[in-house]
Design a protein around this motif. Structure first.
Motif, PDB file in Angstrom:
ATOM      1  N   ARG A 292      18.612  47.797  21.357  1.00 31.74           N
ATOM      2  CA  ARG A 292      19.036  49.095  21.902  1.00 31.74           C
ATOM      3  C   ARG A 292      19.515  48.947  23.333  1.00 31.74           C
ATOM      4  NH1 ARG A 292      14.157  51.037  20.092  1.00 31.74           N
ATOM      5  NH2 ARG A 292      13.679  51.938  22.117  1.00 31.74           N
ATOM      6  N   ALA A 293      18.858  48.069  24.105  1.00 27.43           N
ATOM      7  CA  ALA A 293      19.282  47.840  25.489  1.00 27.43           C
ATOM      8  C   ALA A 293      20.661  47.190  25.537  1.00 27.43           C
ATOM      9  CB  ALA A 293      18.256  46.967  26.217  1.00 27.43           C
ATOM     10  N   GLN A 294      20.922  46.299  24.624  1.00 18.04           N
ATOM     11  CA  GLN A 294      22.240  45.673  24.578  1.00 18.04           C
ATOM     12  C   GLN A 294      23.303  46.666  24.127  1.00 18.04           C
ATOM     13  OE1 GLN A 294      20.837  42.311  22.176  1.00 18.04           O
ATOM     14  NE2 GLN A 294      21.550  40.956  23.813  1.00 18.04           N
ATOM     15  N   ALA A 295      22.936  47.583  23.233  1.00 20.59           N
ATOM     16  CA  ALA A 295      23.882  48.578  22.737  1.00 20.59           C
ATOM     17  C   ALA A 295      24.170  49.657  23.783  1.00 20.59           C
ATOM     18  CB  ALA A 295      23.350  49.220  21.460  1.00 20.59           C
ATOM     19  N   ASP A 296      23.183  49.971  24.619  1.00 25.97           N
ATOM     20  CA  ASP A 296      23.370  50.991  25.657  1.00 25.97           C
ATOM     21  C   ASP A 296      22.932  50.420  27.005  1.00 25.97           C
ATOM     22  OD1 ASP A 296      23.755  53.245  27.173  1.00 25.97           O
ATOM     23  OD2 ASP A 296      22.361  54.513  26.068  1.00 25.97           O
ATOM     24  N   ARG A 297      23.633  49.403  27.427  1.00 28.21           N
ATOM     25  CA  ARG A 297      23.325  48.742  28.698  1.00 28.21           C
ATOM     26  C   ARG A 297      23.324  49.751  29.845  1.00 28.21           C
ATOM     27  NH1 ARG A 297      26.069  45.772  32.845  1.00 28.21           N
ATOM     28  NH2 ARG A 297      24.814  43.992  33.489  1.00 28.21           N
ATOM     29  N   SER A 298      24.290  50.664  29.840  1.00 24.70           N
ATOM     30  CA  SER A 298      24.377  51.666  30.909  1.00 24.70           C
ATOM     31  C   SER A 298      23.119  52.526  30.970  1.00 24.70           C
ATOM     32  CB  SER A 298      25.598  52.563  30.711  1.00 24.70           C
ATOM     33  OG  SER A 298      26.778  51.843  30.923  1.00 24.70           O
ATOM     34  N   GLY A 299      22.596  52.905  29.828  1.00 25.63           N
ATOM     35  CA  GLY A 299      21.396  53.727  29.816  1.00 25.63           C
ATOM     36  C   GLY A 299      20.215  53.030  30.469  1.00 25.63           C
ATOM     37  N   TYR A 300      20.035  51.761  30.138  1.00 31.71           N
ATOM     38  CA  TYR A 300      18.912  51.015  30.720  1.00 31.71           C
ATOM     39  C   TYR A 300      19.138  50.726  32.199  1.00 31.71           C
ATOM     40  CZ  TYR A 300      16.276  50.550  26.445  1.00 31.71           C
ATOM     41  OH  TYR A 300      15.514  50.830  25.343  1.00 31.71           O
ATOM     42  N   LEU A 301      20.369  50.399  32.589  1.00 27.77           N
ATOM     43  CA  LEU A 301      20.641  50.178  34.013  1.00 27.77           C
ATOM     44  C   LEU A 301      20.409  51.458  34.808  1.00 27.77           C
ATOM     45  CD1 LEU A 301      23.804  47.893  33.888  1.00 27.77           C
ATOM     46  CD2 LEU A 301      21.471  47.245  34.553  1.00 27.77           C
ATOM     47  N   ALA A 302      20.814  52.593  34.241  1.00 25.62           N
ATOM     48  CA  ALA A 302      20.567  53.874  34.910  1.00 25.62           C
ATOM     49  C   ALA A 302      19.071  54.135  35.055  1.00 25.62           C
ATOM     50  CB  ALA A 302      21.241  55.007  34.137  1.00 25.62           C
TER      51      ALA A 302
ATOM     52  N   THR B  17      26.984  66.222  27.877  1.00 31.71           N
ATOM     53  CA  THR B  17      28.138  65.400  28.265  1.00 31.71           C
ATOM     54  C   THR B  17      28.051  65.023  29.736  1.00 31.71           C
ATOM     55  OG1 THR B  17      29.554  66.396  26.578  1.00 31.71           O
ATOM     56  CG2 THR B  17      30.663  65.375  28.465  1.00 31.71           C
ATOM     57  N   LEU B  18      27.689  65.984  30.572  1.00 26.45           N
ATOM     58  CA  LEU B  18      27.567  65.713  32.011  1.00 26.45           C
ATOM     59  C   LEU B  18      26.416  64.755  32.298  1.00 26.45           C
ATOM     60  CD1 LEU B  18      28.217  69.318  33.368  1.00 26.45           C
ATOM     61  CD2 LEU B  18      29.791  67.360  33.461  1.00 26.45           C
ATOM     62  N   LEU B  19      25.302  64.926  31.599  1.00 23.60           N
ATOM     63  CA  LEU B  19      24.167  64.025  31.805  1.00 23.60           C
ATOM     64  C   LEU B  19      24.511  62.600  31.360  1.00 23.60           C
ATOM     65  CD1 LEU B  19      21.260  66.403  30.774  1.00 23.60           C
ATOM     66  CD2 LEU B  19      21.712  65.508  33.074  1.00 23.60           C
TER      67      LEU B  19
ATOM     68  N   THR C 280      27.827  61.356  42.594  1.00 23.68           N
ATOM     69  CA  THR C 280      28.274  62.607  43.194  1.00 23.68           C
ATOM     70  C   THR C 280      28.718  63.530  42.071  1.00 23.68           C
ATOM     71  OG1 THR C 280      30.568  61.880  43.388  1.00 23.68           O
ATOM     72  CG2 THR C 280      29.093  61.399  45.268  1.00 23.68           C
ATOM     73  N   PHE C 281      28.789  64.817  42.381  1.00 29.20           N
ATOM     74  CA  PHE C 281      29.278  65.761  41.373  1.00 29.20           C
ATOM     75  C   PHE C 281      30.697  65.390  40.951  1.00 29.20           C
ATOM     76  CE2 PHE C 281      26.410  69.613  42.600  1.00 29.20           C
ATOM     77  CZ  PHE C 281      25.329  68.988  42.014  1.00 29.20           C
ATOM     78  N   ARG C 282      31.528  65.010  41.917  1.00 27.96           N
ATOM     79  CA  ARG C 282      32.917  64.647  41.595  1.00 27.96           C
ATOM     80  C   ARG C 282      32.959  63.418  40.688  1.00 27.96           C
ATOM     81  NH1 ARG C 282      38.251  65.454  43.608  1.00 27.96           N
ATOM     82  NH2 ARG C 282      37.379  66.985  45.028  1.00 27.96           N
ATOM     83  N   ALA C 283      32.107  62.418  40.962  1.00 27.31           N
ATOM     84  CA  ALA C 283      32.094  61.209  40.126  1.00 27.31           C
ATOM     85  C   ALA C 283      31.677  61.552  38.696  1.00 27.31           C
ATOM     86  CB  ALA C 283      31.152  60.160  40.717  1.00 27.31           C
ATOM     87  N   VAL C 284      30.711  62.459  38.553  1.00 29.52           N
ATOM     88  CA  VAL C 284      30.273  62.874  37.217  1.00 29.52           C
ATOM     89  C   VAL C 284      31.393  63.649  36.528  1.00 29.52           C
ATOM     90  CG1 VAL C 284      28.586  64.236  35.901  1.00 29.52           C
ATOM     91  CG2 VAL C 284      27.823  62.819  37.821  1.00 29.52           C
TER      92      VAL C 284
ATOM     93  N   GLY D  16      26.622  61.200  33.969  1.00 25.11           N
ATOM     94  CA  GLY D  16      25.803  60.852  35.135  1.00 25.11           C
ATOM     95  C   GLY D  16      25.091  59.524  34.947  1.00 25.11           C
ATOM     96  N   ILE D  17      24.599  59.279  33.752  1.00 29.25           N
ATOM     97  CA  ILE D  17      23.946  57.999  33.466  1.00 29.25           C
ATOM     98  C   ILE D  17      24.943  56.860  33.597  1.00 29.25           C
ATOM     99  CG2 ILE D  17      22.980  56.636  31.550  1.00 29.25           C
ATOM    100  CD1 ILE D  17      21.337  59.163  30.839  1.00 29.25           C
ATOM    101  N   ASP D  18      26.142  57.059  33.087  1.00 32.79           N
ATOM    102  CA  ASP D  18      27.165  56.009  33.194  1.00 32.79           C
ATOM    103  C   ASP D  18      27.561  55.764  34.650  1.00 32.79           C
ATOM    104  OD1 ASP D  18      27.073  55.659  30.449  1.00 32.79           O
ATOM    105  OD2 ASP D  18      28.780  56.990  30.074  1.00 32.79           O
ATOM    106  N   VAL D  19      27.639  56.830  35.449  1.00 36.39           N
ATOM    107  CA  VAL D  19      27.950  56.679  36.875  1.00 36.39           C
ATOM    108  C   VAL D  19      26.827  55.916  37.571  1.00 36.39           C
ATOM    109  CG1 VAL D  19      28.221  57.923  39.070  1.00 36.39           C
ATOM    110  CG2 VAL D  19      29.477  58.691  37.034  1.00 36.39           C
TER     111      VAL D  19
END
Length: 192
Positions: A95-105, A10-12, A28-32, A15-18
């Motif tokens: 998959r990139a369109q479905a998880d844009r955040s993952g690819y941007l991270a 969940t934290l990871l 940052t830890f707080r942002a995560v 972190g990817i979304d942040v």
């Protein structure tokens, strides 16, 4: 370090979304903690420091972006061909369109590695292993072309995804043009 695999995941993911939303400087830890909806201080209980979090994010992004093994098995039941290669590359775009955040991270992690030699070493090993796996799957799977074809597909698809996910207005035709671009890319690179 605390051992709760579900919480760590969940934290990871948080972190990817942040990373995708705020970039590496916003990680940052707080942002995560905020993104994950957990009490303040939770992330620091799981990761010794920010570098440890970044290194684990570098590994986790591959897990998060990995294709569904059942879908891969279904696709690879067909004989290897240029046409199947088009389908596989279109799956990557979907998959990139479905998880844009993952690819941007993933792109953000690469940029951070370019600024920090200790991360560059760790990330280079992971990305190199990924490229080696892609190349082996292409060649051993009997797809047209050899190592160079697999490398060119890898580079072209990364460029296409970077362009599409960061500045989608650059590509003519927007989202609706992507299937045609992927087909043209594969037909240009992969021999018949």
């Amino acid at each position: 370090m605390v051992s709760n695999p579900r919480r760590r995941t969940t934290l990871l993911d948080a972190g990817i979304d942040v990373l995708a939303r705020l970039g590496a400087r916003g990680l940052t830890f707080r942002a995560v903690d905020d993104e994950a909806g957990v009490p303040t201080g939770t992330t620091s209980n799981y990761f010794a420091n920010r570098d440890a979090l970044l290194r684990e994010l570098g590994d986790h992004v591959f897990v998060r972006l990995a294709p569904d093994p059942a879908v891969v098995a279904e696709r690879l039941a067909a004989p290897p061909s240029r046409a199947l290669e088009v389908v596989l590359m279109q799956d990557i775009v979907e998959r990139a369109q479905a998880d844009r955040s993952g690819y941007l991270a993933m792109f953000e992690l690469r940029l951070e590695a370019s600024r920090r030699p200790e991360l560059e070493v760790a990330f280079t090993a992971g990305y190199r292993a990924n490229l080696d796996d892609i190349t082996a799957a292409h060649v051993e799977g009997g797809f047209p072309g050899g190592d160079a074809t697999a490398l060119l597909l890898y580079l072209a698809m990364n460029g296409l995804l970077l362009e599409h996910l960061t500045l989608p207005g650059v590509l003519p035709g927007g989202d609706s043009a992507l299937p045609g671009l992927v087909q043209q890319l594969v037909e240009t690179i992969v021999p018949e």
